[in-house]
Design an enzyme around this catalytic site. Structure first.
Site, PDB file in Angstrom:
ATOM      1  N   ARG A 163       0.823  -1.223   0.000  1.00 33.82           N
ATOM      2  CA  ARG A 163       0.000   0.000   0.000  1.00 33.82           C
ATOM      3  C   ARG A 163       0.853   1.266   0.000  1.00 33.82           C
ATOM      4  NH1 ARG A 163      -2.313  -3.791  -0.909  1.00 33.82           N
ATOM      5  NH2 ARG A 163      -4.344  -4.533  -0.170  1.00 33.82           N
ATOM      6  N   SER A 232     -12.273  -0.850   2.363  1.00 33.87           N
ATOM      7  CA  SER A 232     -11.440  -1.135   3.533  1.00 33.87           C
ATOM      8  C   SER A 232     -10.822   0.160   4.047  1.00 33.87           C
ATOM      9  CB  SER A 232     -10.340  -2.135   3.175  1.00 33.87           C
ATOM     10  OG  SER A 232     -10.902  -3.361   2.761  1.00 33.87           O
ATOM     11  N   GLU A 328      -6.023   3.307   5.428  1.00 33.60           N
ATOM     12  CA  GLU A 328      -5.660   3.228   4.022  1.00 33.60           C
ATOM     13  C   GLU A 328      -6.243   4.433   3.284  1.00 33.60           C
ATOM     14  OE1 GLU A 328      -6.536   0.131   0.343  1.00 33.60           O
ATOM     15  OE2 GLU A 328      -6.405  -0.615   2.394  1.00 33.60           O
TER      16      GLU A 328
END
Length: 355
Positions: A163, A232, A328
Site C-alpha cells: 500500500r 477497507s 488506508e
C-alpha cells in the site's frame, strides 16, 4: 481547460460527506497540466488530485483546490510472450479488469471490483487476494509540476511496497499520473491461495476467478451508492515475528500471513471484530455490520465524525493487541492531504452504540 468555482464535492466522494472546493480543474492534456503548474495553489502544494473519490475522506467543510484529471484511453500491444496494455489514468479500474479478461489478457482478475481510477492504483499499490498492482506495472507516466515536464517512471523507480509507493512520499503533491503501462505474460496461472478462492478448481478460468472475487467482495462490502463508504478503511498491519508469537499464543485462530521480510501481516478486520465493534454506531457513522474493516456513513455524517470513529477504533485495537492499525483512506483538509496522526479537529468517541 475546464474549471468551476465553489464546487460541491459531496457527489465526488464515496463517503458522501459535504465539502466545498474554491476551484476544481479538469485537465485533459499536457498543455492543461503545464497551465496548472503555474498556479499559486499548486506551487504552494495546497491542492488535491481527485480520481473517483473512493479512497478520499474530506475532513473539513472546506477543501483545497481540486485537480480532477480526464486522461482516457486503452491500447494493447501483443508480443510473443506477453501483452502490453497502456491505460489512461482516468479510466475506471474495475472496467479495466473486465476489459482485459474479455480481451483474453489475464492477471488482474484477483483485483476485480476494487473501486477507483487507474491513476490511483499505483499511488496505493492496490492489492487483493495475493495480487498487487506492482506485479504487472511496467512504467508510470507522471507530469511533474516542479519541472513542468512529463517523466517515465519504471516499476522499480515507483518504489512499490504494501500500500505504498513513491507517489505517497518523494513525489507526493509533485504532479499528476497521466497513464500507466502494464505487462501480462501469456503463460498465465490462476492465484487461488486466499480463502474463498481456494474453493475454485485448480483449472479455473480467469473469468471464473473474477466472478468469484466479485461475489466475495459484494457479500462483504456495501455498495457505496447505497451505503456510503470507502471500502477497507484500515491497512492490514505488519508486525514483528516476536509480537506475532505472543499474540498467536493467546489467539491460535488469528489470521496471519508470513512476509518475505520475516514479519507477519495480520488482518485488521479480524482485530476490530474481536473487540465487538462490528455494527457499532457513533452519530451518523459506524462500523459495517458484515465487515469490521469498513466504516460507513448512515446519512449526514461529517468527515470529522468518521475521523473520530477511526481514532477510537485505532486506540481500542492498540490497547488490546499492542498493534497499531493505520488508515488506508487518505485524509483531505482545507490545505491539502493531512496525516491521520496530525488530525486534531474530530468528534471524540467514548463508546459505540449497537442496535
Amino acid at each position: 481547460m475546464i474549471s468551476e468555482q465553489d464546487y460541491a464535492l459531496q457527489a465526488l466522494n464515496s463517503f458522501n460527506v459535504k465539502s466545498n472546493s474554491s476551484t476544481i480543474y479538469f485537465p485533459s492534456s499536457i498543455d492543461d497540466l503545464q497551465q496548472l503548474a503555474q498556479l499559486d495553489a499548486v506551487t504552494c502544494g495546497q491542492f488535491y488530485i481527485l480520481g473517483e473519490g473512493s479512497n478520499s475522506l474530506f475532513v473539513q467543510d472546506k477543501a483545497p483546490v481540486i485537480i480532477k484529471p480526464k486522461f482516457m484511453g486503452i491500447s494493447i500491444q501483443e508480443g510473443v510472450d506477453e501483452y502490453r496494455v497502456t491505460v489512461g489514468a482516468s479510466e475506471n479500474w474495475h472496467q479495466l479488469v473486465a476489459f482485459c479478461i474479455n480481451e483474453g489478457i489475464y492477471g488482474l482478475e484477483n483485483l476485480a471490483l476494487i473501486p477507483g481510477s487507474v491513476g490511483a492504483a499505483p499511488v496505493q499499490n492496490i492489492g487483493a487476494y495475493g495480487v498487487e498492482f506492482a506485479d504487472f506495472c511496467l512504467k508510470v507516466d507522471f507530469f511533474d509540476f516542479n519541472t513542468s515536464s512529463l517523466v517515465e517512471l519504471s516499476a522499480q523507480a515507483c518504489d512499490f511496497s504494501y500500500r505504498e509507493s513513491i507517489f505517497k512520499h518523494e513525489l507526493h503533491n509533485r504532479g499528476v499520473i497521466t497513464q500507466v503501462v502494464l505487462t501480462f505474460p501469456k503463460n498465465w496461472q490462476a492465484k487461488l491461495t486466499y480463502q474463498g478462492l481456494d474453493e475454485l478448481p485448480a483449472n479455473a478460468s480467469a473469468k471464473e476467478v473474477m466472478q468469484q472475487v466479485i461475489k466475495i467482495r459484494q457479500s462483504k462490502l456495501p455498495d457505496p451508492n447505497e451505503l456510503p463508504n470507502a471500502g477497507s478503511f484500515f491497512k492490514n498491519p505488519v508486525v514483528s515475528q516476536s509480537l506475532f508469537s505472543q499474540l498467536h499464543k493467546q489467539y491460535p485462530n488469528m489470521p496471519h500471513y508470513p512476509q518475505a521480510s520475516g514479519e507477519v501481516k495480520l488482518a485488521a478486520g479480524w482485530l476490530i471484530d474481536q473487540l465487538g465493534l462490528k455494527g457499532g454506531r457513533f452519530l451518523h457513522v459506524g462500523v459495517h455490520q458484515k465487515q469490521a474493516l469498513v466504516l460507513v456513513n448512515y446519512g449526514q455524517g461529517a468527515g470529522k465524525d468518521v475521523v473520530g470513529l477511526a481514532k477510537y477504533i485505532q486506540q481500542r485495537v492498540f490497547e488490546h493487541f499492542a498493534v497499531t492499525i493505520e488508515p488506508e483512506v487518505r485524509m483531505i483538509g482545507e490545505l491539502g492531504e493531512q496525516a491521520f496522526n496530525d488530525l486534531t479537529d474530530f468528534s471524540v468517541v467514548s463508546e459505540l452504540t449497537h442496535d
